[in-house]
Design a protein around this motif. Structure first.
Motif, PDB file in Angstrom:
ATOM      1  N   ASN A 386     -13.357  31.409 -20.253  1.00  0.00           N
ATOM      2  CA  ASN A 386     -12.995  30.262 -21.084  1.00  0.00           C
ATOM      3  C   ASN A 386     -14.188  29.781 -21.912  1.00  0.00           C
ATOM      4  O   ASN A 386     -14.172  28.684 -22.455  1.00  0.00           O
ATOM      5  CB  ASN A 386     -12.492  29.118 -20.203  1.00  0.00           C
ATOM      6  CG  ASN A 386     -11.703  28.082 -20.962  1.00  0.00           C
ATOM      7  OD1 ASN A 386     -10.874  28.412 -21.794  1.00  0.00           O
ATOM      8  ND2 ASN A 386     -11.952  26.801 -20.683  1.00  0.00           N
ATOM      9  N   ALA A 387     -15.225  30.617 -22.014  1.00  0.00           N
ATOM     10  CA  ALA A 387     -16.457  30.238 -22.716  1.00  0.00           C
ATOM     11  C   ALA A 387     -16.570  31.016 -24.016  1.00  0.00           C
ATOM     12  O   ALA A 387     -15.756  31.883 -24.325  1.00  0.00           O
ATOM     13  CB  ALA A 387     -17.664  30.488 -21.825  1.00  0.00           C
ATOM     14  N   GLU A 388     -17.610  30.712 -24.789  1.00  0.00           N
ATOM     15  CA  GLU A 388     -17.870  31.463 -26.018  1.00  0.00           C
ATOM     16  C   GLU A 388     -19.369  31.544 -26.255  1.00  0.00           C
ATOM     17  O   GLU A 388     -20.153  30.753 -25.730  1.00  0.00           O
ATOM     18  CB  GLU A 388     -17.180  30.837 -27.217  1.00  0.00           C
ATOM     19  CG  GLU A 388     -17.706  29.492 -27.625  1.00  0.00           C
ATOM     20  CD  GLU A 388     -16.974  28.913 -28.841  1.00  0.00           C
ATOM     21  OE1 GLU A 388     -17.634  28.688 -29.868  1.00  0.00           O
ATOM     22  OE2 GLU A 388     -15.752  28.692 -28.748  1.00  0.00           O
ATOM     23  N   TYR A 396     -19.739  26.674 -22.247  1.00  0.00           N
ATOM     24  CA  TYR A 396     -18.658  26.635 -21.262  1.00  0.00           C
ATOM     25  C   TYR A 396     -17.743  25.454 -21.571  1.00  0.00           C
ATOM     26  O   TYR A 396     -18.214  24.329 -21.765  1.00  0.00           O
ATOM     27  CB  TYR A 396     -19.220  26.514 -19.843  1.00  0.00           C
ATOM     28  CG  TYR A 396     -19.922  27.761 -19.364  1.00  0.00           C
ATOM     29  CD1 TYR A 396     -19.194  28.813 -18.797  1.00  0.00           C
ATOM     30  CD2 TYR A 396     -21.303  27.904 -19.480  1.00  0.00           C
ATOM     31  CE1 TYR A 396     -19.831  29.974 -18.368  1.00  0.00           C
ATOM     32  CE2 TYR A 396     -21.949  29.059 -19.042  1.00  0.00           C
ATOM     33  CZ  TYR A 396     -21.210  30.083 -18.494  1.00  0.00           C
ATOM     34  OH  TYR A 396     -21.829  31.236 -18.072  1.00  0.00           O
ATOM     35  N   LYS A 397     -16.461  25.702 -21.616  1.00  0.00           N
ATOM     36  CA  LYS A 397     -15.478  24.667 -21.941  1.00  0.00           C
ATOM     37  C   LYS A 397     -14.889  24.101 -20.645  1.00  0.00           C
ATOM     38  O   LYS A 397     -14.256  24.835 -19.888  1.00  0.00           O
ATOM     39  CB  LYS A 397     -14.357  25.256 -22.806  1.00  0.00           C
ATOM     40  CG  LYS A 397     -14.834  26.035 -24.026  1.00  0.00           C
ATOM     41  CD  LYS A 397     -15.557  25.136 -25.014  1.00  0.00           C
ATOM     42  CE  LYS A 397     -16.039  25.911 -26.231  1.00  0.00           C
ATOM     43  NZ  LYS A 397     -14.978  26.355 -27.105  1.00  0.00           N
ATOM     44  N   HIS A 401      -7.700  24.698 -23.863  1.00  0.00           N
ATOM     45  CA  HIS A 401      -6.790  24.641 -25.005  1.00  0.00           C
ATOM     46  C   HIS A 401      -6.234  26.050 -25.190  1.00  0.00           C
ATOM     47  O   HIS A 401      -6.943  26.949 -25.651  1.00  0.00           O
ATOM     48  CB  HIS A 401      -7.521  24.204 -26.280  1.00  0.00           C
ATOM     49  CG  HIS A 401      -8.062  22.801 -26.236  1.00  0.00           C
ATOM     50  ND1 HIS A 401      -7.601  21.845 -25.353  1.00  0.00           N
ATOM     51  CD2 HIS A 401      -9.030  22.187 -26.987  1.00  0.00           C
ATOM     52  CE1 HIS A 401      -8.246  20.710 -25.566  1.00  0.00           C
ATOM     53  NE2 HIS A 401      -9.119  20.888 -26.534  1.00  0.00           N
ATOM     54  N   THR A 453      -9.351  27.796 -26.723  1.00  0.00           N
ATOM     55  CA  THR A 453     -10.407  28.369 -25.876  1.00  0.00           C
ATOM     56  C   THR A 453      -9.972  29.685 -25.236  1.00  0.00           C
ATOM     57  O   THR A 453     -10.812  30.452 -24.764  1.00  0.00           O
ATOM     58  CB  THR A 453     -10.802  27.384 -24.758  1.00  0.00           C
ATOM     59  OG1 THR A 453      -9.679  27.131 -23.911  1.00  0.00           O
ATOM     60  CG2 THR A 453     -11.278  26.061 -25.352  1.00  0.00           C
ATOM     61  N   GLN A 475     -13.245  33.260 -29.149  1.00  0.00           N
ATOM     62  CA  GLN A 475     -12.858  33.214 -27.745  1.00  0.00           C
ATOM     63  C   GLN A 475     -13.303  34.490 -27.029  1.00  0.00           C
ATOM     64  O   GLN A 475     -13.466  35.543 -27.657  1.00  0.00           O
ATOM     65  CB  GLN A 475     -11.348  33.035 -27.623  1.00  0.00           C
ATOM     66  CG  GLN A 475     -10.834  31.727 -28.197  1.00  0.00           C
ATOM     67  CD  GLN A 475      -9.329  31.662 -28.255  1.00  0.00           C
ATOM     68  OE1 GLN A 475      -8.628  32.404 -27.564  1.00  0.00           O
ATOM     69  NE2 GLN A 475      -8.795  30.788 -29.105  1.00  0.00           N
TER      70      GLN A 475
END
Length: 538
Positions: A386-388, A396-397, A401, A453, A475
């Motif tokens: 869920n990170a980019e 890290y989110k 979403h 995300t 993503q």
């Protein structure tokens, strides 16, 4: 009292611009919102409108000057200011000048009415401009899609006038007033920029009052019969442009020894901007990191085949889809891992509660609600998916979403279910239902498609049995759902027939390790095969 003219905000990453062309000179009378000067950035040319009506009393920045955001460009002296206190003679002269101005203004208005096909007799005579609306921070231009109204048509307040296609979505432009369309300044397929005038409406007018040219549906222009519009009014040469390069672009072309035939202009009406010259320089340099691989020219079809071919220009949305998907392949270290899931537990749960669910929540219980919640559940355990990546940082989110890929007749769009991790299955189903309908009707807003995300793509609705989805950059993960198919499987030593689905998760190996990707997919499988885990948060 003087009103200052300043450089407007140009965008998050743009802090300066070059003065292009002053459209008015010192001493000219200007109306509020009338374009005064063109500013050029590396990416776009934009017009600065007059902040007030009056006389352009001062020009501080000259053509070719580089100015920063909020820098002073000039000033406007309000109408009637100054010169009125020097005795009766001066006052009389001022009154005479005012009378002459009023007379000239009236003539100008009469000429405008004549160009617009005459007044309706029932309207207010007030012309309402309809410009290209802002469509998000990163969107500066659009392509005119379907035009719903023609000159002379009556329109109601908020009635759709035409459709604009950006590189992310298609949106309808509603009418800001009730009246009659008097001028249509664009046509289908034309590229326009934010703020550019699309059409004019005479507020309060009724139909049947347009002139002969309007009855034929021809757009009115400020030029008289037989006159050729200037480049500023759209008189661009076919196959080329009358627009000279922007001053900043011209300067760079001279410095880099780049000729005009080496540069393709991306500005308004094909004008060459500074960024276009930079692109040309990068393409000419073999060692340039910005160099893109050359696309080989398509071999010409035979005469027999070419007569049966149809050439259609790609929509802006389709062009962006192509660039983004290819960009994801070129940038990410993309890898896919697969698994399969027994869908019987979810199908049994749906069959048991679907009528009660729809009665209570007003929406059908589908598979996407379960898959979305299974994904958000797994993302909590494996946050890297869920990170980019941002340069040398990993973001890290701490929220989910979830983008849901939807196929439309215009192409693939990915509306986003925001904060899906905080929603119930019913909430997810309602939002997906809303977004899916908006996508099919072309009503998605920019906010509906930003900030995702993680993405879920359901190729199973088209019959896909197995595929490797491409990442939706930036993503780091995307889940591919596929067709549910009954297959023999071994369960507790016995061969049974079960409704099985293959799952695929593609991930960016730069940030997600193989162990994390496999763990993520196994958690999705476990939740779907045992939905009670969602309730118990296991």
């Amino acid at each position: 009292m003087a009103t200052e003219i300043r450089v407007p905000t140009l965008g998050e990453s743009v802090t300066e611009a070059t003065i292009g062309t002053w459209l008015k000179k010192k001493g000219d009378t200007v109306s509020a919102d009338e374009p005064l000067v063109e500013l050029e950035t590396d990416k776009v040319t934009l017009e600065v409108p007059a902040p007030a009506a009056g006389t352009l009393s001062e020009i501080v920045a000259n053509e070719g000057d580089t100015v920063e955001v909020d820098a002073l460009l000039g000033s406007i002296e309000a109408e009637g200011a100054g010169g009125g206190s020097a005795g009766n003679g001066a006052s009389g002269g001022g009154a005479k000048a005012k009378a002459e101005t009023t007379s000239a203004s009236a003539k100008k208005d009469d000429a405008g009415k004549a160009a617009n096909g005459g007044g309706s007799g029932k309207g207010s005579g007030k012309m309402v401009d309809v410009p290209v609306p802002a469509a998000g921070e990163s969107v500066t231009s659009a392509t005119v899609g379907e035009v719903f109204k023609k000159v002379g048509d009556e329109v109601k307040m908020d009635e759709p006038l035409l459709e604009l296609e950006t590189d992310k979505a298609a949106q309808e432009v509603p009418s800001p007033a009730a009246g009659v369309v008097r001028e249509l300044l664009v046509e289908q397929g034309q590229d326009v920029e934010v703020g550019e005038l699309l059409l004019r409406i005479e507020e309060g007018a009724t139909g049947g009052s347009a002139g002969a040219s309007h009855e034929k549906g021809e757009p009115a222009t400020p030029n008289g019969p037989g006159e050729t519009p200037s480049p500023r009014e759209g008189g661009e040469k076919k196959g080329g442009t009358d627009m000279p390069p922007a001053p900043s672009a011209k300067k760079m072309m001279e410095e880099k020894n780049v000729s005009s035939d080496q540069v393709v202009g991306s500005g308004k009406r094909g004008q060459v901007l500074k960024g276009d010259v930079m692109d040309a320089v990068n393409r000419a340099s073999p060692s340039s990191p910005a160099e893109e691989p050359k696309v080989q020219a398509r071999a010409k079809s035979s005469d027999e085949d070419s007569s049966r071919e149809e050439r259609v220009k790609m929509t802006r949305l389709r062009q962006t889809i192509a660039k983004r998907l290819k960009g994801a392949q070129n940038t990410a270290a993309m890898l896919t891992t697969y698994n399969e899931v027994d869908m019987k537990p979810v199908m049994d749960l749906r069959a048991k509660y679907k009528e009660l669910f729809e009665k209570k929540h007003g929406v059908k219980l589908g598979f996407m609600g379960f898959f979305t919640k299974a994904v958000t559940h797994a993302l909590k355990e494996v946050p890297a998916v869920n990170a980019e990546i941002d340069g040398t940082d990993i973001i890290y989110k701490n929220f989910a979403h979830i983008g849901v890929a939807v196929g439309t007749d215009r192409g693939l769009v990915v509306p986003v279910v925001r904060d899906a991790d905080a929603m119930s299955i019913a909430g997810v189903e309602k939002e997906i239902n809303r977004l899916g309908k908006a996508a099919r009707d072309g009503q998605l807003s920019m906010a509906d498609m930003q900030g995702g995300t993680f993405t879920i793509s359901n190729g199973g609705v088209y019959g896909s049995l197995l595929s490797s989805p491409i990442l939706n950059a930036p993503q780091s993960g995307i889940l591919g759902m596929h067709k549910i198919q009954e297959r023999p499987v071994a369960i507790k030593g016995e061969v049974v027939i079960r409704p099985m689905m293959y799952l695929a998760v593609s991930y960016d190996h730069r940030i997600v390790d193989g162990k994390e990707a496999v763990t993520f997919l196994v958690r999705v499988k476990e939740v779907l095969e045992d939905p009670e885990r969602l309730v118990l948060d296991l």
